[in-house]
Scaffold this motif. Structure first.
Motif, PDB file in Angstrom:
ATOM      1  N   MET A 194     -19.720  -8.123 -28.635  1.00  0.00           N
ATOM      2  CA  MET A 194     -18.657  -7.594 -29.438  1.00  0.00           C
ATOM      3  C   MET A 194     -18.553  -8.248 -30.770  1.00  0.00           C
ATOM      4  O   MET A 194     -18.303  -7.763 -31.697  1.00  0.00           O
ATOM      5  CB  MET A 194     -17.534  -7.530 -28.599  1.00  0.00           C
ATOM      6  N   ASP A 195     -18.384  -9.626 -30.575  1.00  0.00           N
ATOM      7  CA  ASP A 195     -17.912 -10.297 -32.087  1.00  0.00           C
ATOM      8  C   ASP A 195     -19.187 -10.135 -32.661  1.00  0.00           C
ATOM      9  O   ASP A 195     -19.008 -10.142 -34.198  1.00  0.00           O
ATOM     10  CB  ASP A 195     -18.016 -11.696 -31.299  1.00  0.00           C
ATOM     11  N   ASP A 207     -18.950  -6.720 -34.559  1.00  0.00           N
ATOM     12  CA  ASP A 207     -17.897  -6.800 -35.609  1.00  0.00           C
ATOM     13  C   ASP A 207     -18.238  -7.703 -36.936  1.00  0.00           C
ATOM     14  O   ASP A 207     -17.717  -7.291 -37.710  1.00  0.00           O
ATOM     15  CB  ASP A 207     -16.454  -7.523 -34.893  1.00  0.00           C
ATOM     16  N   MET A 237     -16.458 -12.678 -36.794  1.00  0.00           N
ATOM     17  CA  MET A 237     -16.893 -13.082 -35.522  1.00  0.00           C
ATOM     18  C   MET A 237     -15.969 -14.158 -34.894  1.00  0.00           C
ATOM     19  O   MET A 237     -15.739 -14.248 -33.727  1.00  0.00           O
ATOM     20  CB  MET A 237     -18.280 -13.803 -35.563  1.00  0.00           C
ATOM     21  N   VAL A 258     -10.751  -7.626 -30.878  1.00  0.00           N
ATOM     22  CA  VAL A 258     -12.087  -6.802 -30.923  1.00  0.00           C
ATOM     23  C   VAL A 258     -12.030  -5.856 -31.726  1.00  0.00           C
ATOM     24  O   VAL A 258     -11.063  -4.775 -31.503  1.00  0.00           O
ATOM     25  CB  VAL A 258     -12.663  -6.484 -29.425  1.00  0.00           C
ATOM     26  N   GLY A 308     -17.252  -3.488 -32.391  1.00  0.00           N
ATOM     27  CA  GLY A 308     -17.401  -4.342 -30.989  1.00  0.00           C
ATOM     28  C   GLY A 308     -17.442  -3.796 -29.722  1.00  0.00           C
ATOM     29  O   GLY A 308     -18.434  -3.806 -28.678  1.00  0.00           O
ATOM     30  N   ASP A 310     -22.286 -16.588 -30.614  1.00  0.00           N
ATOM     31  CA  ASP A 310     -21.811 -15.265 -30.385  1.00  0.00           C
ATOM     32  C   ASP A 310     -23.369 -14.402 -30.280  1.00  0.00           C
ATOM     33  O   ASP A 310     -23.324 -13.547 -29.814  1.00  0.00           O
ATOM     34  CB  ASP A 310     -20.794 -14.576 -31.545  1.00  0.00           C
TER      35      ASP A 310
END
Length: 259
Positions: free
Chosen positions: A88-89, A92, A104, A109, A113, A232
């Motif tokens: 997800m990070d 994004d 990140m 979120v 993400g 991440d």
């Protein structure tokens, strides 16, 4: 009780166990976290074995969709969602362009993400449902093992190919203690040989090696987009490669069945 005297590699393995899972720490063994990434594929092996065991135990009395849901839930629980958070990070960050690192770092979120995690889970669901429909039995469990191992080999390629984006970041220790791809891959190679032999004995002589393709291409693609990698994106590599490996195995099984 005094800690056990143990070699550094065993302490790194204990550290990988703690860092990558929610399972209880090993008693009396002082963990070390300097080179835990090299043992991440062993954690992937453990996760795949547990997921495969659940799949096989549930097969006689649960339909395919329910088994898929349980297996996915078990995988998320075992890791504490650490890699899913990375998916997800990273998504994004990719959506934020020049502000990627800032996005990140944000604990919130975004839509990108959420969509990325949904895509990962949908791909894995499609792959597992396909394998379930083909009635492959224990080969599905083997596929989960292969996916877990290749997913955690991918960050090793990322560490080899690209610099770490945050020198003071929480995962910077991977690069500080990096001794080269050849040495860091050795524990994974110990797994690949017997897994290949097991696959051959079960009718998959080469299929498990399909995971090498996403394990190389995913960290390469993400690294080029971001200009490097972070903790991440290492997690994103794990999740995307697991999903794509299962998808490739499902496609290979479909082709073999059609032939």
């Amino acid at each position: 009780m005094r800690p056990l005297t143990a070699p550094p590699w065993l302490r790194d393995l204990a550290g990988a166990w703690i860092f990558y899972t929610v399972l209880p720490a090993w008693p009396r063994l002082q963990p070390r976290f300097e080179r835990i990434a090299r043992f991440a594929p062993w954690i992937g092996l453990l996760q795949g074995l547990l997921q495969g065991l659940l799949w096989c135990l549930a097969e006689p009395w649960l339909p395919g969709g329910a088994r898929v849901a349980l297996v996915l839930a078990l995988g998320l629980w075992l890791t504490g969602g650490i890699h899913a958070d990375g998916v997800m990070d990273t998504a994004d960050g990719l959506a934020a362009g020049e502000r990627a690192l800032e996005a990140m770092d944000d604990s919130r979120v975004g839509a990108s993400g959420v969509l990325a995690l949904v895509q990962v889970l949908l791909l894995r669901t499609a792959a597992l449902l396909t394998l379930a429909e083909l009635n492959l039995g224990p080969l599905v469990a083997l596929g989960l093992v292969w996916a877990g191992v290749w997913g955690r080999i991918a960050p090793l390629f990322a560490m080899h190919l690209f610099p770490y984006l945050r020198p003071a970041g929480t995962a910077a220790f991977h690069q500080r203690h990096w001794l080269g791809l050849g040495r860091e891959l050795r524990p994974a190679l110990v797994l690949l040989v017997p897994l290949t032999l097991v696959g051959a004995s079960m009718g998959w002589p080469w299929q498990g090696l399909l995971g090498l393709l996403p394990a190389w291409l995913v960290p390469l693609g993400l690294g080029r987009r971001l200009g490097g990698h972070s903790g991440d994106s290492y997690g994103a590599c794990v999740e995307w490669v697991e999903s794509l490996t299962l998808l490739l195995l499902a496609l290979a099984a479909l082709v073999a069945g059609a032939g």
